[in-house]
Design a protein around this motif. Structure first.
Motif, PDB file in Angstrom:
ATOM      1  N   THR A 112       8.578  12.378 -35.712  1.00 31.42           N
ATOM      2  CA  THR A 112       9.389  11.942 -34.410  1.00 31.42           C
ATOM      3  C   THR A 112       8.967  10.416 -33.995  1.00 31.42           C
ATOM      4  OG1 THR A 112       9.050  14.170 -33.844  1.00 31.42           O
ATOM      5  CG2 THR A 112       9.315  12.569 -32.112  1.00 31.42           C
TER       6      THR A 112
ATOM      7  N   THR B  78      13.114  14.797 -41.470  1.00 26.18           N
ATOM      8  CA  THR B  78      12.243  15.783 -40.582  1.00 26.18           C
ATOM      9  C   THR B  78      10.627  15.219 -40.926  1.00 26.18           C
ATOM     10  OG1 THR B  78      12.014  16.660 -43.193  1.00 26.18           O
ATOM     11  CG2 THR B  78      13.753  17.829 -41.765  1.00 26.18           C
TER      12      THR B  78
ATOM     13  N   GLN C 190      20.177  18.452 -39.053  1.00 27.97           N
ATOM     14  CA  GLN C 190      18.880  17.686 -38.969  1.00 27.97           C
ATOM     15  C   GLN C 190      18.974  16.361 -38.480  1.00 27.97           C
ATOM     16  OE1 GLN C 190      16.136  18.776 -41.866  1.00 27.97           O
ATOM     17  NE2 GLN C 190      17.373  20.575 -42.260  1.00 27.97           N
TER      18      GLN C 190
ATOM     19  N   GLU D 167       9.493   7.961 -31.048  1.00 30.15           N
ATOM     20  CA  GLU D 167       9.609   7.983 -29.705  1.00 30.15           C
ATOM     21  C   GLU D 167      10.683   7.003 -29.366  1.00 30.15           C
ATOM     22  OE1 GLU D 167       6.148   7.683 -27.212  1.00 30.15           O
ATOM     23  OE2 GLU D 167       5.061   8.771 -28.554  1.00 30.15           O
TER      24      GLU D 167
ATOM     25  N   GLY E 202      11.736  19.419 -34.528  1.00 26.85           N
ATOM     26  CA  GLY E 202      10.884  19.048 -33.082  1.00 26.85           C
ATOM     27  C   GLY E 202      10.402  20.529 -32.529  1.00 26.85           C
TER      28      GLY E 202
ATOM     29  N   ARG F 157      15.729  14.937 -29.570  1.00 27.62           N
ATOM     30  CA  ARG F 157      14.212  15.471 -29.530  1.00 27.62           C
ATOM     31  C   ARG F 157      13.620  15.365 -27.908  1.00 27.62           C
ATOM     32  NH1 ARG F 157      10.823  15.633 -34.132  1.00 27.62           N
ATOM     33  NH2 ARG F 157      12.075  16.433 -35.645  1.00 27.62           N
TER      34      ARG F 157
ATOM     35  N   SER G 262      15.975  22.182 -28.397  1.00 27.42           N
ATOM     36  CA  SER G 262      16.648  20.739 -28.735  1.00 27.42           C
ATOM     37  C   SER G 262      17.520  20.293 -27.680  1.00 27.42           C
ATOM     38  CB  SER G 262      16.858  20.572 -30.066  1.00 27.42           C
ATOM     39  OG  SER G 262      18.319  21.495 -30.329  1.00 27.42           O
TER      40      SER G 262
ATOM     41  N   ARG H 274      17.822  14.323 -34.750  1.00 29.39           N
ATOM     42  CA  ARG H 274      16.657  13.496 -34.032  1.00 29.39           C
ATOM     43  C   ARG H 274      17.099  12.740 -33.012  1.00 29.39           C
ATOM     44  NH1 ARG H 274      13.083  15.277 -37.109  1.00 29.39           N
ATOM     45  NH2 ARG H 274      11.665  13.316 -37.123  1.00 29.39           N
TER      46      ARG H 274
ATOM     47  N   LEU I  11       6.041  22.586 -26.514  1.00 34.51           N
ATOM     48  CA  LEU I  11       7.013  22.671 -27.755  1.00 34.51           C
ATOM     49  C   LEU I  11       7.414  24.165 -27.971  1.00 34.51           C
ATOM     50  CD1 LEU I  11       5.104  20.220 -30.074  1.00 34.51           C
ATOM     51  CD2 LEU I  11       7.316  19.775 -29.033  1.00 34.51           C
TER      52      LEU I  11
END
Length: 814
Positions: A280, A277, A319, A282, A30, A326, A180, A323, A4
């Motif tokens: 996450t 925010t 933001q 998947e 992220g 990510r 990102s 998403r 990360l």
């Protein structure tokens, strides 16, 4: 997790925390600031004491806690702890506590030194929740006065528009650029003349058809989510799972929405900005963004918090789109145009500027401070603070200048909204006085009211339907009151609601409209089950362009309130003007807020009371009801012109609005003892207006803006003053012969407009420049008038002629 983006910044963060007590970290969604950073601080034991991580949303707090605990191979409650409203999982092993919902504020109130805590982390601070602003203010004061070793880390996805460096003047600022993946944006503007859901649904189907992966769809609220889900179920393929995600959803359903889609299936997550925010999900490679959010806006005038659905800010749009990027390249569909994107506000307004501040004021008073003295990023609106102080004073929580009473201290310790805290404490007192079962009703009612009430219902029906599911939440309030748990029957709901909302007790006026004790009126929504009730308490109020609307309400008996809650009842002497009788009306009233429960006439009024009531009649009818004449109207015009032409003097405000607002200053002394409008005929308005002038303005007015102009012949002509226009005098042309210069007033600043008249007093010429008239237009006037008025004097050279009021014959005789 070590890949990360925040990983590259960890050494710098650790060094900053080692040598400084304030740190600001900007990192995009992220980057790992909510997960890898606190996890590594725990793993490496870089902080000696406990770490408190404040998350603005319960959903994010629970998931971050579960995720971090799993990374350590533990359960929540060991090294990773969680504290949210109604849930606490911590132990002696806990090194990192993830908290929300005002929990940090409560910790600071109970222990301002935060014993055993070495680091406070404020996550997603750009969301600017009221809880986060309050907790940061308290933490900074604690750091300054009590704990100079307490470290504060404020994390935000963006610092644009956030003057954090001014508030945290000693902070080290670090930035993580993030890594990102690219997100391709498509714009599909929707028409506000049509329903949102079908238009948004069409874009969802387009995105699913043209791209692979799961999708995240942002909508403003639960209602839109449910309607879109229903629209999509018949139109998406069998391999697509539709999963709603919003704050009121139960934990199991929230976890199902966040979990990755099973192999071979796609997930369509319909969410509010709860997923903007810190979460996450998947498999998300698509974002479809309505561009809308639900936002609370407090209206100080009505005391109502209305829910608005405005366009999101640019920061939110970025933001949300992020998403989709990510885990790899993504796609975002926006339901607005590229041009609109450029015009979006940078940030959404913070809660501090848009929401009711009663809770903040109670917290500040418990902290021992005034709200205005707290270190806050923004200055709270004065109107909202004044409203908060009025409400807390009426609830018995405050006295004087934001000083907490013993009752207010007990309210603050309960840890719920001020209205509900007051409800609980008074219920305990009433139970001790013999109202059996009221504490049980209160505890279950507060558990219900802490939920987000929706729809249009009678509260009692909602209470009976939900009561069985509220045992756990209600038990918490029994414990905090020190009361034995009991069974709730709902018999005291109206009375309890009146305690919480003394400003929303309504009496039926007509149809579905109720006059509320707070001074405003509101309508029950159409076909409401409480329609027709003589009195009610408006529990859930909304507002639209037509005014306030009541959604959830509970009937109440005003007589019962008067008997059992005497603190709600007041008494006042009311003096007013009776429009129908055109005279003063005086009575002693028994009141519940602005509602009059009963009255009896008053007869012994002072002259001043009579005069003040008469002034109400003047205000209602307007200034035209006063005995104006040529002299008083002329004086008023002169005063208004004087303010315009001689602004260096302190002239009083004498506009119609100012005179009506200041009747007590200039008119009251002249109407003492009067009770009827017809008696106003005796008022000398000239004297009343001149009394407004401090020395030496009366003489300045008379010298510089005289009432009359004296012509060369000695004739006195009234000067006509009109604000915004040149003053004028009508005078016969023969009386101005020999007058070379135009007369002027106001220290010579303003020329008089001379209306020259014929011998028969008919207009001949209007001029503001006599010399130019004599040299020019006079010759033509003389030719026309000489034949029409041969007996009058028409000299060839008017500047050398004598002014006269006489005919030629009388001049010769004279």
């Amino acid at each position: 997790m070590s890949t990360l983006p925040i990983a590259d910044l960890l050494p710098a963060i650790e060094q900053a925390l080692l040598h400084h007590t304030q740190l600001i970290l900007q990192a995009p969604p992220g980057a790992g600031k909510s997960t890898l950073l606190p996890l590594e601080l725990v793993r490496r034991e870089r902080v000696a004491g406990r770490i408190i991580l404040l998350e603005p949303r319960r959903l994010a707090a629970r998931n971050i806690a579960a995720y971090l605990a799993a990374q350590l191979g533990e359960k929540v409650g060991e090294r990773i702890g969680l504290r949210v409203r109604g849930e606490s999982r911590v132990s002696g092993k806990t090194r990192l506590e993830i908290v929300t919902e005002g929990v940090l504020t409560r910790m600071l109130q109970q222990d301002p030194e935060l014993s055993g805590v070495d680091l406070l982390i404020f996550d997603e601070f750009h969301e600017r929740s009221l809880h986060a602003d309050t907790a940061l203010a308290f933490a900074l004061e604690s750091q300054q006065a009590l704990r100079d070793d307490l470290r504060i880390l404020v994390m935000s996805a963006t610092l644009d528009g956030l003057p954090l460096e001014r508030l945290l003047s000693e902070a080290v600022v670090l930035r993580s650029e993030g890594r990102s993946h690219p997100v391709e944006c498509f714009y599909r503007p929707w028409s506000r003349q049509q329903r949102l859901e079908p238009q948004l649904g069409a874009v969802v189907l387009e995105a699913l058809a043209n791209h692979t992966g799961s999708a995240l769809v942002f909508l403003p609220g639960q209602g839109e989510i449910e309607r879109l889900a229903e629209w999509l179920r018949e139109r998406v393929g069998p391999e697509v799972d539709i999963a709603p995600l919003y704050g009121r959803l139960d934990i199991r359903a929230q976890q199902a929405a966040i979990a990755p889609a099973p192999a071979g299936r796609r997930k369509l997550v319909l969410t509010t900005n709860v997923a903007e925010t810190s979460l996450t999900i998947e498999g998300i490679t698509l974002v479809i963004d309505s561009g809308l959010e639900r936002r609370a806006q407090f209206d100080v005038r009505s005391g109502v918090t209305r829910l608005e659905t405005p366009q999101i800010a640019r920061a939110s749009a970025v933001q949300r789109a992020g998403r989709a990027g990510r885990l790899g390249p993504g796609v975002c569909y926006r339901l607005w145009s590229a041009e609109q994107q450029d015009r979006l506000d940078e940030q959404s307004p913070p809660d501090l500027l848009t929401q009711e501040l009663t809770g903040l004021m109670l917290e500040a008073a418990q902290w021992g401070s005034r709200v205005e003295a707290l270190p806050l990023l923004d200055t709270p609106p004065a109107g909202a603070l004044a409203q908060a102080q009025r409400l807390l004073t009426s609830l018995g929580a405050l006295k004087g200048e934001q000083q907490l009473t013993p009752h207010g201290q007990a309210m603050a310790r309960l840890g719920t909204a001020p209205r509900l805290a007051h409800l609980l404490l008074r219920a305990a007192e009433l139970e001790a006085e013999g109202l059996s079962g009221i504490v049980a009703d209160a505890c279950y009612l507060v558990a219900l009211l802490e939920e987000d009430l929706r729809g249009s219902e009678r509260l009692g029906v909602l209470f009976q339907r939900r009561c069985g599911a509220l045992h756990g939440q209600a038990r918490r309030w029994f414990e905090r009151l020190g009361a034995r748990p009991g069974e709730a029957h709902g018999q005291w709901l109206g009375l309890l609601c009146a305690l919480a909302w003394p400003d929303r007790i309504g009496r039926l006026r007509s149809g579905s409209r109720y006059q509320l004790s707070g001074g405003v009126s509101a309508d029950l929504v159409e076909d409401h089950p409480v329609t027709g009730a003589p009195a009610l308490v408006a529990v859930n109020l909304g507002q639209n362009e037509r005014g306030s609307r009541i959604f959830v309400a509970e009937p109440v008996e005003l007589g019962e309130l008067e008997r059992l809650l005497p603190e709600l009842i007041g008494e006042r002497e009311h003096f007013a003007w009776d429009e129908q009788a055109d005279r003063v009306r005086a009575e002693r009233q028994r009141t519940l807020g602005e509602l009059v429960l009963g009255s009896e006439p008053l007869s012994a009024l002072s002259d001043e009371q009579k005069g003040r009531c008469l002034l109400d009649g003047v205000r209602g009818k307007g200034l035209h009801c006063l005995p104006w004449d040529e002299a008083s109207e002329g004086l008023l015009a002169r005063l208004r012109c004087a303010a315009e032409w001689l602004p260096e003097h302190p002239w009083p405000q004498v506009s119609d609005e100012a005179l009506l607002a200041g009747l007590e200053q200039w008119l009251l002394p002249n109407v003492l003892g009067m009770t009827r409008l017809e008696q106003l005929k005796r008022v000398d308005l000239v004297a009343a207006l001149r009394a407004l002038l401090p020395w030496p303005l009366p003489s300045v007015l008379d010298e510089q803006l005289p009432v009359y102009f004296t012509a060369p012949t000695g004739t006195r002509v009234r000067i006509r003053y009109v604000p915004g226009q040149a003053p004028a005098i009508p005078v016969r042309i023969q009386e101005m012969f020999g007058q070379a210069s135009t007369p002027r007033v106001a220290q010579g600043k303003v020329a008089l407009l001379v209306e020259l008249l014929s011998p028969a007093q008919r207009p001949l010429q209007i001029t503001a420049d006599l010399a130019a008239f004599w040299a020019g237009s006079y010759e033509q006037v003389k030719k026309e008038m000489k034949g029409r008025y041969p007996r009058h004097y028409w000299p060839d050279n008017p500047l050398e002629a004598m002014p006269t009021r006489l005919t030629k014959k009388r001049m010769e005789q004279g």
